[in-house]
Design an enzyme around this catalytic site. Structure first.
Site, PDB file in Angstrom:
ATOM      1  N   ASP A 134       0.837  -1.203   0.000  1.00 36.38           N
ATOM      2  CA  ASP A 134       0.000   0.000   0.000  1.00 36.38           C
ATOM      3  C   ASP A 134       0.874   1.256   0.000  1.00 36.38           C
ATOM      4  OD1 ASP A 134      -2.281   1.892   0.904  1.00 36.38           O
ATOM      5  OD2 ASP A 134      -3.283  -0.036   0.736  1.00 36.38           O
ATOM      6  N   HIS A 166      -3.666   6.179   3.547  1.00 34.73           N
ATOM      7  CA  HIS A 166      -4.396   4.990   3.112  1.00 34.73           C
ATOM      8  C   HIS A 166      -3.807   3.708   3.692  1.00 34.73           C
ATOM      9  CE1 HIS A 166      -5.786   1.985   0.089  1.00 34.73           C
ATOM     10  NE2 HIS A 166      -6.809   2.788  -0.081  1.00 34.73           N
ATOM     11  N   SER A 174     -11.202  -0.413  -0.755  1.00 28.87           N
ATOM     12  CA  SER A 174      -9.930  -0.438  -0.034  1.00 28.87           C
ATOM     13  C   SER A 174     -10.128  -0.802   1.429  1.00 28.87           C
ATOM     14  CB  SER A 174      -9.243   0.929  -0.106  1.00 28.87           C
ATOM     15  OG  SER A 174      -8.652   1.137  -1.358  1.00 28.87           O
TER      16      SER A 174
END
Length: 693
Positions: free
Chosen positions: A103, A157, A481
């Site tokens: 990620d 994220h 996600s």
């Protein structure tokens, strides 16, 4: 309305009939929220006081009472799944599981990644801590690698994803007071290895392949990767498909987000059968932001707005006072430097685009009312009092502004409300069918992906507004996600009970124990949610599993016409793969937990799915088949009973689906359930006539 009447009774029809007698000028379809029709008889509906009183006096109605908003005490998604903090765990085994996160990096100082109470890394760990300047690993984050800049999370994220899968318990987590509760991952005792492949600009394929290469060699137990392209690409040029294939060959399950390009059909980017592709669904909590208009009407919008206007109403303006070089359209959309501070200061600016809140804030506006796209009712953070509305609600506000001499409004602080139709697939979640292999159902499963509170990065501000300098230890995000690491946490949980299970066995266990879901549109069906909604507690004891190994996937690729060169680009070996002769089989032959087929419109069809299951339940057991189907197809299963004498014993069966010609773009859904009285092993069957794309 008491208990369900005996005999033939259609609850929903009766409930609608009652509502039609008490409401005036409104559609029953908009008022009826839910019918209770399985264990007792009743319904919930949006009624005025007068309507509820009228209903209460009608024959057959036992009681009518208002809906109460209860206070939430956790970050909700895991509790919503029935996966509460008291669930049975094998903590010592869980502590040896390593979750690989590919990620944007991670924020190691977050409380979600503290190593308090953790022992040293598992002996099987072969990785390193190479996170860059000032980056320190610990006994929770046991490994870090980066392929751009450093392993520090400069997007937010990656920290969010990692904490959903395997973050620690963190009490009093919140986003500026919104969603307060205990944040926790699916496997809080597990370890995390981080592979940073993304920057704010994007994620390069070369870095993704390198991360897979490293993670497999480092000894991770599973990989969660919440990224992908705008649509599916051929397996042999898809870095996630290639990396995931190698991981599978080494006994590592890769979980991948389905994508956020819904609700259009055929847009999921994660279609490889060796990946577990995850769609996003709702929980029973939503964050909403209400606006009270000067007329007294309250309109419900969406934002993450911790600000309050303290009961004061402000003037509303729309399309006024733009800059010298701004067109009328730019002014209405509140584009950069097209909101005039001399006009906007102290007023609420109405903007035709969501991003208009930033220029409204720059112009010192008191607030902003924003327009969302037609499908995506998602709550995003804002830098001033602001709320965003679906096109219909937004148009109603515009009508109010244009029809009122002195339009005013107050924007309330974001609040949490109870949702009664959850779980439902979110509109943004990418749908199938699978554009590369239509006979493999994708996505595989659905998991929570809307309004998820989890850890965030200390390096990142909470909005893209340059005037907004706020940071937060936790943040609320939405997307596939978020649903992907939920399923990764469940996969790790299953692995803690069954350390030697293959990736396909873990995947099968999650799919065949999933909660069945219903489609909001007939063009969605299983193409929206796959086998259903994740059920973590059931997944550790599935009874039977469908196992698939490297050679099985290669045979499937042969059936698609892949030549030796293409196959070797995926498999990485030089073996002779494809069978001799002209009959190379079909993707339907793959021993997959779901069954799908694409047929020609208007033509009769006969489809066969050969399958083999492995007994992982009770040593001596007999499973009987039950088929739930549409009247438009016939489903035959041979044999109808599978008798096992030992654990890990395998039994084969075949499923034959026949039907007459179906109109183009028709989806027929059915399901097959094997049951021994203790376990229910469910597989969806989907027939698509023609194409939806």
């Amino acid at each position: 309305m008491g208990s369900l009447p005996e005999g033939e009774y259609l609850p929903s029809s009766h409930h609608q009939s009652l509502l039609q007698q008490v409401v005036e000028g409104r559609s029953v379809g908009d008022i009826l929220v839910r019918s209770y029709r399985r264990s007792f008889n009743g319904f919930s509906a949006k009624l005025t006081d007068q309507e509820s009183q009228t209903l209460a006096s009608m024959k057959g109605v036992v009681s009518v009472f208002p809906n109460r908003i209860l206070q939430l005490h956790t970050t909700r998604s895991w509790d919503f799944l029935g996966f509460n903090e008291s669930v049975i765990r094998k903590r010592s085994v869980e502590g040896d599981i390593i979750v690989g996160v590919i990620d944007t990096g991670i924020s190691p100082e977050s409380k979600s990644f503290s190593d308090e109470g953790f022992g040293p890394p598992p002996k099987k760990w072969k990785g390193v801590c190479n996170g860059g300047e000032n980056f320190t690993c610990n006994n929770k984050i046991i490994g870090a690698r980066y392929y751009k800049e450093s392993a520090w999370d400069d997007v937010g994220h990656g920290s969010h994803v990692a904490s959903i899968a395997a973050g620690n318990h963190v009490k009093d987590a919140n986003f500026f007071g919104i969603g307060q509760g205990t944040a926790r991952g699916g496997v809080p005792s597990a370890r995390i290895a981080v592979y940073k492949v993304c920057t704010p600009v994007g994620c390069e394929a070369q870095d993704i392949l390198t991360a897979f290469d490293d993670a497999i060699a480092d000894g991770v137990d599973l990989i969660t990767i919440s990224l992908g392209g705008p649509s599916a690409t051929d397996f042999n040029i898809d870095p996630i498909a290639i990396g995931g294939f190698h991981a599978m060959a080494k006994g590592i399950l890769t979980l991948n987000s389905a994508g956020n390009n819904g609700p259009a059909p055929g847009v999921t980017s994660s279609v490889s059968p060796w990946l577990m592709s995850v769609a996003a669904s709702t929980t029973d909590r939503r964050f909403v932001d209400k606006v009270v208009l000067g007329s007294g009407k309250t309109v419900v919008g969406y934002s993450l707005n911790p600000f309050t206007q303290k009961g004061k109403k402000f003037p509303l303006i729309y399309g006024q006072g733009g800059g010298d070089f701004c067109h009328e359209d730019d002014i209405k959309k509140c584009r950069a430097r097209c909101v005039n501070a001399s006009v906007a200061k102290g007023k609420i600016v109405v903007c035709d685009e969501f991003t208009g809140f930033m220029d409204s804030n720059y112009a010192h506006a008191a607030g902003s009312i924003l327009k969302l796209g037609p499908f995506h009712k998602v709550s995003y953070a804002v830098s001033l009092p602001a709320s965003a509305f679906s096109p219909d609600s937004y148009d109603n506000i515009i009508s109010y502004v244009n029809s009122t001499r002195n339009p005013q409004a107050e924007i309330l602080k974001t609040s949490a409300i109870k949702i009664y139709d959850a779980p439902a697939v979110t509109s943004f979640s990418s749908r199938g069918p699978n554009t590369i292999v239509p006979d493999i159902l994708k996505p595989d499963i659905s998991a929570p992906g809307l309004d998820i509170l989890a850890a965030y990065s200390s390096l990142v501000t909470v909005t893209k507004d340059p005037e907004d300098k706020r940071k937060s230890e936790h943040y609320i995000l939405s997307g596939t996600s978020m649903s992907c690491p939920h399923t990764a946490g469940i996969a790790a949980y299953v692995k803690s009970f069954h350390p030697n299970w293959s990736p396909s066995a873990i995947k099968s266990a999650i799919m065949t124990t999933a909660w069945p879901m219903n489609s909001s549109k007939n063009t969605d069906a299983e193409f929206a949610y796959g086998s259903g909604h994740v059920n973590p507690v059931k997944a550790i004891d599935p009874g039977l599993v469908y196992e698939t190994f490297k050679q099985d996937y290669l045979k499937m690729l042969c059936s698609l016409g892949y030549n030796e060169r293409k196959l070797r680009s995926i498999s990485g070996d030089n073996s002779s793969i494809c069978p001799n002769g002209s009959d190379k089989g079909s993707p339907r032959d793959l021993n997959y937990p779901s069954m799908a087929a694409q047929v020609s419109p208007g033509k009769s069809f006969t489809i066969r799915f050969p399958r083999t299951v492995t007994n992982v339940g009770l040593a001596k057991s007999a499973y009987k088949v039950k088929v739930l189907k549409s009247g438009r197809i016939s489903v035959k299963v041979e044999p109808e009973i599978l008798s096992f004498k030992s654990l890990n014993e395998k039994k084969s069966f075949s499923v034959t689906v026949t039907g007459e010609g179906l109109p183009d773009e028709t989806i027929i859904s059915a399901s097959l359930v094997w049951s021994d009285g203790n376990h229910s092993v469910r597989s969806p069957i989907v027939v698509l006539s023609g194409t939806l794309i």
